[in-house]
Design a protein around this motif. Structure first.
Motif, short mmCIF file in Angstrom:
data_model
loop_
_atom_site.label_atom_id
_atom_site.label_comp_id
_atom_site.label_asym_id
_atom_site.label_seq_id
_atom_site.Cartn_x
_atom_site.Cartn_y
_atom_site.Cartn_z
N LEU A 200 5.83 -1.22 -4.03
CA LEU A 200 4.79 -1.06 -3.95
C LEU A 200 4.31 -1.96 -4.78
N VAL A 202 0.53 -5.03 -5.99
CA VAL A 202 -1.27 -4.81 -5.88
C VAL A 202 -1.44 -6.38 -6.51
N TRP A 215 2.29 -11.07 -6.84
CA TRP A 215 2.34 -9.67 -5.43
C TRP A 215 2.82 -8.88 -7.52
N PRO A 218 1.83 -2.39 -9.97
CA PRO A 218 0.75 -1.64 -10.89
C PRO A 218 1.28 -1.28 -12.18
N GLU A 239 -4.71 2.58 -8.98
CA GLU A 239 -4.38 1.29 -8.15
C GLU A 239 -4.47 1.29 -7.13
N THR A 240 -3.61 2.35 -6.86
CA THR A 240 -3.01 2.27 -4.90
C THR A 240 -3.49 3.56 -4.25
N ILE A 278 -1.79 3.84 2.05
CA ILE A 278 -2.51 3.21 0.11
C ILE A 278 -4.37 3.13 0.51
N VAL A 280 -7.27 1.31 -2.30
CA VAL A 280 -7.48 0.02 -2.85
C VAL A 280 -8.47 0.79 -3.96
N ILE A 285 -8.80 -3.89 -8.16
CA ILE A 285 -7.58 -4.59 -7.63
C ILE A 285 -8.23 -4.80 -6.39
N ALA A 288 -4.20 -4.57 -2.63
CA ALA A 288 -2.26 -3.08 -2.38
C ALA A 288 -1.73 -3.70 -1.19
N ASN A 289 -0.31 -3.49 -1.41
CA ASN A 289 0.23 -3.22 0.26
C ASN A 289 1.89 -3.28 -0.26
N TRP A 290 2.59 -1.88 0.53
CA TRP A 290 4.21 -2.33 1.17
C TRP A 290 5.02 -3.66 1.43
#
Length: 357
Positions: A200, A202, A215, A218, A239-240, A278, A280, A285, A288-290
């Motif tokens: 995870l 951000v 990236w 968090p 954050e996510t 997710i 955001v 932020i 955000a992503n995986w």
């Protein structure tokens, strides 16, 4: 010589001058009374000295333990004489701390600056005579006009919060032993990895130019009275939008002069995700992503920074069961009777999440 109490609103002294205490005539004296008080008269020519007293804006501003037995010396027809009298010292309402110091009650401080200045000065003298050490003065925002007065009397700033300023005064002549203000801020970072080996990550809206495009995991700060293991779960959620479970503290960094000349403790924590969607936080932020772990590690900024790279290496070692972090255990110490969190490596603990080879 005759020394006696008289019922008068003035102080009578018989044909002598005060030799020892120049403040004798203008000091507030009390013999179980209030206001202007009774004292003594002596045979002979009478010298009359009157005194007025200021009224207090709050009766609770004065401590009840106000009496000091003092002495005076004089001359009567060329002969020396001396005597004792009770001096009523106006002392701020306060309590003793466990280290021999004084905690001034902020709720009963005089609101009149002139009265505060006078009583503060007398209080310091009184406490020093009693052998007290550090004096703690907490001034609420609504009484900020008393700050310059305290500074003038020798008080120093200790720390400030939104609602008050804490000031201190060291009474003994030896070096000050009062503890300094808090020296550290505590930050946390969450390494959250799912069953697909995705991390995870951000991108923050506000970051240093050198970190543009990075990236990262968090991060955030621990709040007052907040635990590390609950604080990182909160930060990741804020954050996510991802719910997580704390696993271990993987490592921590100690740095100095980070913000406002304070030191910084930053704890990297391993977390297990409990959700996947997710959401955001638009305030802090950007995105955000995986992200696949391999892609995350290959980022040039991480490869070029020894600190980032080492943290990632530790986390990867943990995933490969070649490293164990510090799990949290809540214990009560008999020293203070309080519940505390102790973080330690417990490979042999049946409740541990770590199963390193």
């Amino acid at each position: 010589m005759e020394l006696k109490l008289v019922d008068s609103k003035s102080v009578f002294l018989s044909n002598f001058e005060l030799m020892k205490s120049s403040s004798f005539l203008d000091t507030k004296l009390r013999f179980g009374l209030t206001g202007t008080h009774k004292l003594c008269s002596c045979r002979g020519v009478v010298l009359k000295a009157s005194r007025s007293s200021a009224s207090y804006d709050a009766a609770s501003s004065v401590s009840k333990e106000n009496f000091i037995l003092d002495e005076f010396s004089c001359q009567i027809n060329g002969k020396n004489c001396s005597g004792l009298y009770l001096r009523d010292v106006r002392v701020l309402d306060a309590s003793d701390d466990e280290y021999g110091g004084i905690l001034i009650n902020p709720q009963t401080l005089p609101s009149n600056p002139n009265i505060f200045a006078s009583v503060l000065r007398e209080s310091l003298s009184h406490w020093k005579m009693k052998g007290k050490k550090g004096v703690w003065l907490k001034l609420p925002v609504e009484k900020c006009d008393l700050v310059p007065i305290a500074v003038k009397e020798g008080f120093q700033y200790h720390h400030a919060e939104r609602g008050y300023l804490m000031m201190t005064y060291w009474l003994p002549d030896d070096p000050c032993m009062l503890p300094s203000n808090a020296s550290h801020q505590v930050g946390v970072g969450g390494f959250v990895i799912n069953d697909k080996n995705e991390v995870l990550v951000v991108q923050e809206k506000h970051s240093a130019p050198a970190l543009s495009g990075l990236w990262k995991i968090p991060t955030g700060f621990i709040l007052e009275s907040e635990e590390i293991f609950t604080g990182i779960v909160r930060e990741v959620k804020e954050e996510t939008g991802i719910d997580t479970e704390f696993v271990e503290v993987m490592a921590f960094r100690h740095a100095h002069n980070v913000a406002f000349e304070k030191s910084d403790l930053f704890f990297v924590c391993l977390l297990r995700p409990l959700s996947t969607r997710i959401m955001v936080d638009d305030l802090e932020i950007q995105a955000a992503n995986w992200m696949p772990l391999v892609k995350f590690v290959e980022q040039p900024l991480i490869q070029a920074d020894s600190m980032f790279k080492k943290v990632i290496d530790i986390c990867i070692a943990r995933l490969g069961k070649r490293y164990c972090g510090l799990s949290v255990h809540q214990l009560v110490s008999t020293f203070d009777g309080k519940l505390s969190s102790l973080y330690f490596n417990s490979v042999e603990d049946s409740d541990s999440n770590c199963k390193a080879n």
